[in-house]
Design an enzyme around this catalytic site. Structure first.
Site, short mmCIF file in Angstrom:
data_model
loop_
_atom_site.label_atom_id
_atom_site.label_comp_id
_atom_site.label_asym_id
_atom_site.label_seq_id
_atom_site.Cartn_x
_atom_site.Cartn_y
_atom_site.Cartn_z
N SER A 159 -9.98 -0.50 6.89
CA SER A 159 -9.38 -0.30 5.57
C SER A 159 -8.65 -1.51 4.99
O SER A 159 -8.24 -1.48 3.84
CB SER A 159 -8.42 0.88 5.60
OG SER A 159 -9.14 2.10 5.57
N SER A 163 -9.81 1.85 2.69
CA SER A 163 -8.94 2.63 1.85
C SER A 163 -7.89 1.84 1.08
O SER A 163 -7.36 2.35 0.08
CB SER A 163 -8.23 3.68 2.71
OG SER A 163 -7.34 3.06 3.61
N LYS A 200 0.84 -1.20 0.00
CA LYS A 200 0.00 0.00 0.00
C LYS A 200 0.87 1.25 0.00
O LYS A 200 1.89 1.29 0.70
CB LYS A 200 -0.90 -0.01 1.24
CG LYS A 200 -1.92 1.13 1.29
CD LYS A 200 -2.80 1.03 2.55
CE LYS A 200 -3.91 2.07 2.53
NZ LYS A 200 -4.78 1.99 3.73
#
Lengths: 479, 93
Positions: A172, A148, A73
């Site tokens: 997330s 997210s 990420k």
């Protein structure tokens, strides 16, 4: 079956048997990433990944993770690889150090192939708040992958990487895992060092794995947990993470959270979760209803605490030490114009909300009260775990929603995390596994346990995974 | 409800320059979100202490020994403007 259809564990097995090289595996995935049909990646380090794969292939002995690809990420710093956290505020930013969790995985033989798309500074539930692009759900490209960590989830689902890292503040990791039909886990708060994770809400942020099997998620977790002198909230890990092998749930007491199975949960989601619980019972588990009366207040509590913490954490972005900046005649103007221009709408909204909640005259009414509600939630979980070993609920109240569906209404977007936020507030480990389909889209089952119960959760999730036998391959995916 | 004055005050505290249109949208959206959040203001929280750390840790200290930190070169590498080994900023008036 192509190389990309193999789980991480299977890829490591192929490497150990000498049937494939790390370079071949990396190339196979880089090919898919070059097309990136779901727009999962923000940056790709093809040359770095090839070089690392060659190095590992030349070693006299393979490291434990063999030399297989890893997606990371974009909230996690990677030395010399552009890291933006999905924001224009960090466009072109090259960190000068690598996050501890990434460094540990690299040490163990993971090959970082690129950085995945995300909601700006991890604020969002659909990845639509990325300042760069939308990511598509591999099951239906007209729908969001969740967020997210949507890029990390979509990349694993679309088999562009066998596994990846995300971060989870209010859901997330778990929510995008659910929406993309894969496994995602948020460990106990403090299990994994946050050093190098671009901070959103420090009392909640945790790094964790995405994978297509529970065993793969366990393996990734195994190599990340433990104390790091660079993060004073990181924990000495009491017992090593084991790769799960359980085949039944004999003696396991599963509490079903009543508040998270009622109003607001899509009927198709509820049905898939209930079907999974029937399978759990057949494996020997006892299913009992459990009440967490304050669970639904978690959302309001979270949307005071997380913005408050983010308003402090994001004060570091001033355009002076890193990232682009506006030109201005004096320092205050430069701060204000840089931040006003380069933060996106949701980030500004949360900074404003958090600054408001901490402002003189409002602090006690909002921030102070939210901290007290958090205590009630912690206590209710503790009480629940006196009677059960794990708590079950849907991970997300709905399946993946259409792109653009919730962008006009911030609160509708916030509701996507109503089931995942309570465990976040209590710092508890929770895992999402795919448990079925509703209208052809994946549904996630969330299992949460007491602090440090990762091995129990992984065992339960693994045993259930075997009988649910969910096919993680999205329809029409060519590998 | 949040009024325009509050929005401007909070934006200044947060060092965010918002234009007029943004201020108006912010006022409406924050008011909408606060309507939901206000539920926690009605809860009975008498005698409930605040939680700041979910996992209790005590005295997390390291040995006070000198060690290598970021090099000056690394620290300045991403800066927009550097003068004589320092970050350059505009006037502070």
């Amino acid at each position: 079956m192509g190389l990309r259809d193999l789980s991480a564990t299977e890829q490591i097995g192929e490497l150990a048997a000498g049937r494939v090289s790390s370079l071949e595996l990396v190339e196979a995935h880089l090919d898919a990433i070059a097309r990136d049909d779901v727009e999962a990646f923000l940056a790709v380090d093809a040359e770095g990944a090839r070089a690392r794969a060659r190095e590992i292939d030349a070693l006299p002995e393979r490291p434990p993770l063999g030399g297989i690809p890893l997606g990371v990420k974009d909230a996690l710093s990677t030395r010399d690889i552009v890291t933006t956290s999905g924001s224009k505020m960090l466009e072109g930013f090259r960190p000068v150090y690598t996050a501890t969790c990434v460094a540990r995985l690299e040490q163990a033989g993971a090959v970082v192939v690129g950085k995945t798309n995300m909601d700006e500074f991890a604020m969002g539930s659909s990845t639509e708040n990325s300042a760069y692009k939308n990511t598509f759900n591999p099951w239906d490209h007209a729908r969001v992958p969740g967020g997210s960590s949507g890029g990390s989830a979509a990349a694993v689902s679309a088999r562009e990487v066998p596994w990846s890292l995300g971060s989870d503040t209010g859901g997330s990791i778990r929510q995008p895992a659910a929406l993309c039909g894969i496994v995602g886990m948020k460990p106990t708060y403090g299990a994994i060092s946050r050093y190098g994770l671009i901070a959103f809400a420090s009392s909640l942020d945790q790094v964790g794995p995405f994978a297509r099997t529970v065993a793969d998620a366990a393996l990734l977790l195994q190599h990340m947990v433990g104390r790091d002198p660079m993060d004073s909230t990181s924990l000495e890990w009491p017992t090593p993470i084991e790769v799960p092998v359980a085949t039944d749930l004999a003696g396991l007491r599963i509490g079903v959270v009543e508040e998270l199975m009622g109003e607001g949960i899509d009927p198709g989601v509820k049905a898939a979760v209930e079907a999974a619980l029937v399978k759990a019972e057949a494996l020997g588990a006892t299913i009992v209803p459990v009440s967490l009366p304050t669970a639904l207040s978690g959302l309001a509590t979270y949307y005071v605490l997380a913005p408050a913490e983010c308003s402090a954490n994001l004060s570091r972005f001033d355009g002076i030490r890193y990232g682009p900046s506006a030109e201005a005649d004096n320092l205050l103007d430069q701060y204000e114009v840089t931040r006003g221009r380069l933060f996106g709408p949701e980030v500004k909204r949360r900074i404003m909300l958090g600054t408001f909640a901490l402002a003189s005259g409002y602090y006690d009414q909002y921030y102070g009260r939210a901290q007290r509600v958090r205590t009630l939630i912690v206590r209710e979980f503790a009480q629940a775990f006196e009677g059960v070993d794990v708590l079950a609920s849907p991970t997300s109240p709905t399946v993946a929603f259409p792109i653009g569906d919730r962008t006009a209404d911030p609160y509708a977007m916030y509701l996507a995390d109503v089931c995942t936020i309570p465990a976040s507030l209590a710092g508890l480990p929770a895992i999402s596994i795919p448990c079925g389909l509703s209208d052809g889209l994946p549904v996630g089952l969330q299992l949460a346990g007491p602090a440090f119960s990762e091995n129990c959760l992984l065992d339960a999730a693994h045993a259930l995974e075997q009988v649910i036998a969910f096919d993680t391959c999205p329809p029409g995916l060519a590998t | 409800m949040i009024d325009d004055t509050t929005v401007r005050h909070v934006a200044r505290l947060a060092r965010l320059r918002l234009d007029d249109a943004e201020e108006q949208v912010m006022r409406e959206e924050l008011s909408g979100i606060l309507e939901h959040i206000d539920a926690i203001r009605a809860m009975d929280l008498d005698g409930v202490p605040p939680t700041t750390h979910v996992i209790e840790l005590e005295n997390v200290l390291r040995a006070d020994e000198p060690r290598q930190g970021l090099s000056q070169e690394d620290a300045l590498r991403e800066a927009r403007a550097v003068v004589d080994g320092s970050f350059e900023v505009p006037r502070m008036d």
